[in-house]
Design a protein around this motif. Structure first.
Motif, PDB file in Angstrom:
ATOM      1  N   VAL A  17       0.840  -1.205   0.000  1.00  0.00           N
ATOM      2  CA  VAL A  17       0.000   0.000   0.000  1.00  0.00           C
ATOM      3  C   VAL A  17       0.872   1.250   0.000  1.00  0.00           C
ATOM      4  CG1 VAL A  17      -1.614   1.351   1.396  1.00  0.00           C
ATOM      5  CG2 VAL A  17      -2.013  -1.079   1.054  1.00  0.00           C
ATOM      6  N   LEU A  18       1.909   1.257   0.810  1.00  0.00           N
ATOM      7  CA  LEU A  18       2.788   2.423   0.873  1.00  0.00           C
ATOM      8  C   LEU A  18       3.542   2.632  -0.440  1.00  0.00           C
ATOM      9  CD1 LEU A  18       4.182   2.107   4.493  1.00  0.00           C
ATOM     10  CD2 LEU A  18       2.525   3.754   3.632  1.00  0.00           C
ATOM     11  N   ARG A  19       3.868   1.557  -1.114  1.00  0.00           N
ATOM     12  CA  ARG A  19       4.563   1.663  -2.395  1.00  0.00           C
ATOM     13  C   ARG A  19       3.647   2.247  -3.473  1.00  0.00           C
ATOM     14  NH1 ARG A  19       5.617  -3.561  -3.886  1.00  0.00           N
ATOM     15  NH2 ARG A  19       6.201  -4.084  -1.785  1.00  0.00           N
ATOM     16  N   VAL A  20       2.376   1.864  -3.444  1.00  0.00           N
ATOM     17  CA  VAL A  20       1.429   2.295  -4.474  1.00  0.00           C
ATOM     18  C   VAL A  20       0.950   3.726  -4.232  1.00  0.00           C
ATOM     19  CG1 VAL A  20      -0.871   1.841  -5.418  1.00  0.00           C
ATOM     20  CG2 VAL A  20       0.687  -0.043  -5.001  1.00  0.00           C
ATOM     21  N   SER A  21       0.830   4.113  -2.970  1.00  0.00           N
ATOM     22  CA  SER A  21       0.293   5.437  -2.661  1.00  0.00           C
ATOM     23  C   SER A  21       1.279   6.539  -3.034  1.00  0.00           C
ATOM     24  CB  SER A  21      -0.065   5.530  -1.178  1.00  0.00           C
ATOM     25  OG  SER A  21       1.086   5.371  -0.397  1.00  0.00           O
ATOM     26  N   LYS A  22       0.720   7.728  -3.241  1.00  0.00           N
ATOM     27  CA  LYS A  22       1.561   8.869  -3.594  1.00  0.00           C
ATOM     28  C   LYS A  22       1.077  10.097  -2.842  1.00  0.00           C
ATOM     29  CE  LYS A  22      -1.117  10.338  -7.604  1.00  0.00           C
ATOM     30  NZ  LYS A  22      -1.539  11.633  -7.134  1.00  0.00           N
ATOM     31  N   LYS A  23       1.935  11.072  -2.752  1.00  0.00           N
ATOM     32  CA  LYS A  23       1.580  12.322  -2.094  1.00  0.00           C
ATOM     33  C   LYS A  23       0.639  13.101  -3.012  1.00  0.00           C
ATOM     34  CE  LYS A  23       3.705  16.413  -0.119  1.00  0.00           C
ATOM     35  NZ  LYS A  23       4.958  17.120   0.133  1.00  0.00           N
ATOM     36  N   PRO A  24      -0.471  13.624  -2.471  1.00  0.00           N
ATOM     37  CA  PRO A  24      -1.402  14.366  -3.331  1.00  0.00           C
ATOM     38  C   PRO A  24      -0.799  15.695  -3.784  1.00  0.00           C
ATOM     39  CG  PRO A  24      -2.099  14.497  -1.048  1.00  0.00           C
ATOM     40  CD  PRO A  24      -0.947  13.542  -1.098  1.00  0.00           C
ATOM     41  N   SER A  25      -1.196  16.109  -4.974  1.00  0.00           N
ATOM     42  CA  SER A  25      -0.745  17.408  -5.467  1.00  0.00           C
ATOM     43  C   SER A  25      -1.473  18.509  -4.704  1.00  0.00           C
ATOM     44  CB  SER A  25      -1.036  17.531  -6.960  1.00  0.00           C
ATOM     45  OG  SER A  25      -2.434  17.556  -7.186  1.00  0.00           O
ATOM     46  N   ARG A  26      -0.999  19.715  -4.857  1.00  0.00           N
ATOM     47  CA  ARG A  26      -1.619  20.849  -4.158  1.00  0.00           C
ATOM     48  C   ARG A  26      -3.080  21.010  -4.574  1.00  0.00           C
ATOM     49  NH1 ARG A  26      -0.344  25.405  -1.353  1.00  0.00           N
ATOM     50  NH2 ARG A  26      -1.512  27.293  -1.853  1.00  0.00           N
ATOM     51  N   GLU A  27      -3.337  20.879  -5.873  1.00  0.00           N
ATOM     52  CA  GLU A  27      -4.701  21.029  -6.380  1.00  0.00           C
ATOM     53  C   GLU A  27      -5.619  19.940  -5.817  1.00  0.00           C
ATOM     54  OE1 GLU A  27      -7.053  20.901 -10.640  1.00  0.00           O
ATOM     55  OE2 GLU A  27      -4.905  21.315 -10.620  1.00  0.00           O
ATOM     56  N   GLU A  28      -5.132  18.719  -5.803  1.00  0.00           N
ATOM     57  CA  GLU A  28      -5.923  17.613  -5.270  1.00  0.00           C
ATOM     58  C   GLU A  28      -6.203  17.817  -3.778  1.00  0.00           C
ATOM     59  OE1 GLU A  28      -5.774  12.721  -5.326  1.00  0.00           O
ATOM     60  OE2 GLU A  28      -3.957  13.873  -5.723  1.00  0.00           O
ATOM     61  N   TYR A  29      -5.207  18.275  -3.055  1.00  0.00           N
ATOM     62  CA  TYR A  29      -5.370  18.520  -1.619  1.00  0.00           C
ATOM     63  C   TYR A  29      -6.410  19.615  -1.374  1.00  0.00           C
ATOM     64  CZ  TYR A  29      -4.221  19.544   3.218  1.00  0.00           C
ATOM     65  OH  TYR A  29      -4.292  19.755   4.566  1.00  0.00           O
ATOM     66  N   LEU A  30      -6.351  20.685  -2.167  1.00  0.00           N
ATOM     67  CA  LEU A  30      -7.317  21.771  -2.008  1.00  0.00           C
ATOM     68  C   LEU A  30      -8.739  21.308  -2.328  1.00  0.00           C
ATOM     69  CD1 LEU A  30      -5.331  24.804  -3.464  1.00  0.00           C
ATOM     70  CD2 LEU A  30      -5.897  24.347  -1.075  1.00  0.00           C
ATOM     71  N   ASN A  31      -8.882  20.488  -3.363  1.00  0.00           N
ATOM     72  CA  ASN A  31     -10.212  19.973  -3.709  1.00  0.00           C
ATOM     73  C   ASN A  31     -10.779  19.106  -2.593  1.00  0.00           C
ATOM     74  OD1 ASN A  31     -10.443  21.231  -6.177  1.00  0.00           O
ATOM     75  ND2 ASN A  31      -9.554  19.531  -7.315  1.00  0.00           N
ATOM     76  N   VAL A  32      -9.960  18.241  -2.035  1.00  0.00           N
ATOM     77  CA  VAL A  32     -10.418  17.386  -0.938  1.00  0.00           C
ATOM     78  C   VAL A  32     -10.784  18.246   0.270  1.00  0.00           C
ATOM     79  CG1 VAL A  32      -9.680  15.629   0.709  1.00  0.00           C
ATOM     80  CG2 VAL A  32      -9.167  15.343  -1.701  1.00  0.00           C
ATOM     81  N   SER A  33      -9.999  19.275   0.533  1.00  0.00           N
ATOM     82  CA  SER A  33     -10.291  20.166   1.660  1.00  0.00           C
ATOM     83  C   SER A  33     -11.613  20.905   1.456  1.00  0.00           C
ATOM     84  CB  SER A  33      -9.163  21.184   1.839  1.00  0.00           C
ATOM     85  OG  SER A  33      -7.959  20.533   2.124  1.00  0.00           O
ATOM     86  N   LYS A  34     -11.851  21.374   0.247  1.00  0.00           N
ATOM     87  CA  LYS A  34     -13.105  22.078  -0.047  1.00  0.00           C
ATOM     88  C   LYS A  34     -14.305  21.160   0.136  1.00  0.00           C
ATOM     89  CE  LYS A  34     -11.110  25.241  -3.426  1.00  0.00           C
ATOM     90  NZ  LYS A  34     -11.041  25.577  -4.861  1.00  0.00           N
ATOM     91  N   VAL A  35     -14.223  19.967  -0.411  1.00  0.00           N
ATOM     92  CA  VAL A  35     -15.338  19.026  -0.314  1.00  0.00           C
ATOM     93  C   VAL A  35     -15.591  18.650   1.144  1.00  0.00           C
ATOM     94  CG1 VAL A  35     -16.070  16.677  -0.896  1.00  0.00           C
ATOM     95  CG2 VAL A  35     -15.057  18.124  -2.645  1.00  0.00           C
ATOM     96  N   THR A  36     -14.530  18.438   1.892  1.00  0.00           N
ATOM     97  CA  THR A  36     -14.673  18.099   3.306  1.00  0.00           C
ATOM     98  C   THR A  36     -15.309  19.252   4.073  1.00  0.00           C
ATOM     99  OG1 THR A  36     -12.725  16.679   3.167  1.00  0.00           O
ATOM    100  CG2 THR A  36     -13.426  17.356   5.360  1.00  0.00           C
ATOM    101  N   GLY A  37     -14.858  20.460   3.812  1.00  0.00           N
ATOM    102  CA  GLY A  37     -15.420  21.635   4.475  1.00  0.00           C
ATOM    103  C   GLY A  37     -16.888  21.823   4.155  1.00  0.00           C
ATOM    104  N   ILE A  38     -17.244  21.653   2.894  1.00  0.00           N
ATOM    105  CA  ILE A  38     -18.651  21.783   2.495  1.00  0.00           C
ATOM    106  C   ILE A  38     -19.494  20.716   3.190  1.00  0.00           C
ATOM    107  CG2 ILE A  38     -20.235  21.522   0.535  1.00  0.00           C
ATOM    108  CD1 ILE A  38     -18.046  22.876  -1.190  1.00  0.00           C
ATOM    109  N   GLY A  39     -18.970  19.508   3.274  1.00  0.00           N
ATOM    110  CA  GLY A  39     -19.693  18.431   3.960  1.00  0.00           C
ATOM    111  C   GLY A  39     -19.918  18.739   5.429  1.00  0.00           C
TER     112      GLY A  39
END
Length: 59
Positions: A17-39
């Motif tokens: 799992v650690l090998r397959v996973s990657k660090k999210p890009s800034r844009e992806e992180y911001l999108n996840v943060s927005k969706v979480t905040g709206i929720g």
């Protein structure tokens, strides 16, 4: 022995799992943060509305 095998299997899967996973890009992180905040806001508003209705009906 079965206990040891299950631990080794878990470690093996965790490494995969650690090998397959990657660090999210800034844009992806911001999108996840927005969706979480709206929720969170939507859930808060729903809770507030239920609270107001309960107070109005309960007296």
């Amino acid at each position: 022995m079965k206990y040891r095998e299950s631990i080794l299997n878990f470690i093996k899967q965790s490494k995969r799992v650690l090998r397959v996973s990657k660090k999210p890009s800034r844009e992806e992180y911001l999108n996840v943060s927005k969706v979480t905040g709206i929720g969170i806001i939507i859930i808060g508003v729903i809770g507030f509305i239920i609270s107001i209705i309960a107070q109005l009906l309960g007296g």
